[in-house]
Motif scaffolding. Structure first.
Motif, short mmCIF file in Angstrom:
data_model
loop_
_atom_site.label_atom_id
_atom_site.label_comp_id
_atom_site.label_asym_id
_atom_site.label_seq_id
_atom_site.Cartn_x
_atom_site.Cartn_y
_atom_site.Cartn_z
N GLY A 69 0.82 -1.20 0.00
CA GLY A 69 0.00 0.00 0.00
C GLY A 69 0.85 1.25 0.00
O GLY A 69 2.07 1.20 -0.03
N LEU A 70 0.18 2.36 0.02
CA LEU A 70 0.88 3.64 0.04
C LEU A 70 1.52 3.88 1.40
O LEU A 70 1.01 3.47 2.43
N GLY A 71 2.64 4.57 1.39
CA GLY A 71 3.25 5.01 2.63
C GLY A 71 3.92 3.93 3.45
O GLY A 71 4.00 4.05 4.66
N GLN A 72 4.38 2.88 2.82
CA GLN A 72 5.07 1.84 3.57
C GLN A 72 6.50 2.29 3.85
O GLN A 72 7.30 2.41 2.93
N LEU A 73 6.79 2.58 5.10
CA LEU A 73 8.14 2.96 5.45
C LEU A 73 9.03 1.72 5.43
O LEU A 73 8.64 0.66 5.90
N ASN A 74 10.19 1.84 4.84
CA ASN A 74 11.13 0.74 4.76
C ASN A 74 12.53 1.26 5.03
O ASN A 74 12.71 2.43 5.34
N ILE A 75 13.51 0.40 4.90
CA ILE A 75 14.88 0.79 5.22
C ILE A 75 15.38 1.89 4.29
O ILE A 75 16.15 2.76 4.71
N PHE A 76 14.93 1.91 3.03
CA PHE A 76 15.36 2.94 2.10
C PHE A 76 14.78 4.30 2.47
O PHE A 76 15.46 5.33 2.35
N ALA A 77 13.54 4.33 2.88
CA ALA A 77 12.92 5.60 3.29
C ALA A 77 13.57 6.14 4.56
O ALA A 77 13.80 7.34 4.69
N ILE A 78 13.89 5.25 5.47
CA ILE A 78 14.55 5.68 6.70
C ILE A 78 15.96 6.19 6.40
O ILE A 78 16.39 7.22 6.93
N ALA A 79 16.67 5.50 5.51
CA ALA A 79 18.01 5.96 5.11
C ALA A 79 17.92 7.31 4.40
O ALA A 79 18.83 8.15 4.54
N SER A 80 16.86 7.54 3.65
CA SER A 80 16.66 8.82 2.98
C SER A 80 16.51 9.95 3.99
O SER A 80 17.08 11.03 3.81
N VAL A 81 15.75 9.71 5.03
CA VAL A 81 15.56 10.72 6.07
C VAL A 81 16.88 10.99 6.78
O VAL A 81 17.22 12.15 7.09
N VAL A 82 17.64 9.95 7.04
CA VAL A 82 18.94 10.13 7.72
C VAL A 82 19.88 10.94 6.84
O VAL A 82 20.53 11.89 7.32
N ALA A 83 19.97 10.61 5.56
CA ALA A 83 20.86 11.34 4.66
C ALA A 83 20.46 12.81 4.53
O ALA A 83 21.31 13.71 4.63
N ALA A 84 19.17 13.05 4.33
CA ALA A 84 18.70 14.44 4.23
C ALA A 84 18.87 15.18 5.55
O ALA A 84 19.20 16.36 5.56
N GLY A 85 18.66 14.49 6.66
CA GLY A 85 18.84 15.10 7.97
C GLY A 85 20.27 15.50 8.24
O GLY A 85 20.54 16.58 8.78
N ILE A 86 21.21 14.65 7.85
CA ILE A 86 22.63 14.98 8.01
C ILE A 86 22.98 16.20 7.16
O ILE A 86 23.67 17.12 7.62
N TYR A 87 22.49 16.22 5.94
CA TYR A 87 22.79 17.36 5.07
C TYR A 87 22.20 18.65 5.65
O TYR A 87 22.89 19.66 5.75
N LEU A 88 20.93 18.60 6.04
CA LEU A 88 20.26 19.82 6.50
C LEU A 88 20.79 20.30 7.85
O LEU A 88 20.81 21.50 8.12
N ALA A 89 21.22 19.38 8.70
CA ALA A 89 21.68 19.78 10.04
C ALA A 89 23.15 20.13 10.09
O ALA A 89 23.56 20.97 10.89
N ASP A 90 23.97 19.52 9.23
CA ASP A 90 25.41 19.71 9.33
C ASP A 90 25.99 20.46 8.13
O ASP A 90 26.71 21.44 8.29
N VAL A 91 25.68 20.01 6.94
CA VAL A 91 26.33 20.56 5.75
C VAL A 91 25.70 21.89 5.34
O VAL A 91 26.42 22.85 5.06
N LYS A 92 24.39 21.98 5.31
CA LYS A 92 23.71 23.19 4.86
C LYS A 92 24.11 24.43 5.66
O LYS A 92 24.42 25.46 5.06
#
Length: 110
Positions: A69-92
């Motif tokens: 179904g729609l909105g199934q969180l998986n390991i790839f979605a969680i890794a996406s949030v981690v990668a974007a979070g690192i960029y937005l919190a540290d690199v940006k």
């Protein structure tokens, strides 16, 4: 009934994850490559690859490509949030300071 509500919550979280990844990717594309080198962060090319994959996987999660179904969180979605979070919190914040000349005093801009 609870399952429908939970599916809706996960779908909203997937949409938020995609928005976060897309925002980080948009910022990385607009930032000059020199800013990454000056601040000692990874290269712009590497961040564009990481954030591009993060946006792709979070979008796929939001539209339900990986799950039943729609909105199934998986390991790839969680890794996406981690990668974007690192960029937005540290690199940006680090790369955003590059190129902001002007009148800077000891306590900030005047």
């Amino acid at each position: 009934m609870i399952s429908v509500g939970l599916d809706l919550v996960f779908w909203v979280l997937s949409i938020i994850a995609f928005g976060m990844s897309a925002w980080a990717l948009f910022h990385a594309t607009r930032t000059p490559a020199r800013a990454f080198a000056v601040t000692g962060k990874q290269t712009k090319k590497l961040w564009l690859i990481i954030l591009g994959l993060a946006a792709l996987f979070s979008f796929a999660s939001a539209v339900g490509y990986f799950g039943i179904g729609l909105g199934q969180l998986n390991i790839f979605a969680i890794a996406s949030v981690v990668a974007a979070g690192i960029y937005l919190a540290d690199v940006k914040p680090a790369v955003s300071e590059i190129g902001k000349g002007g009148n800077q005093g000891p306590y900030g801009p005047w």
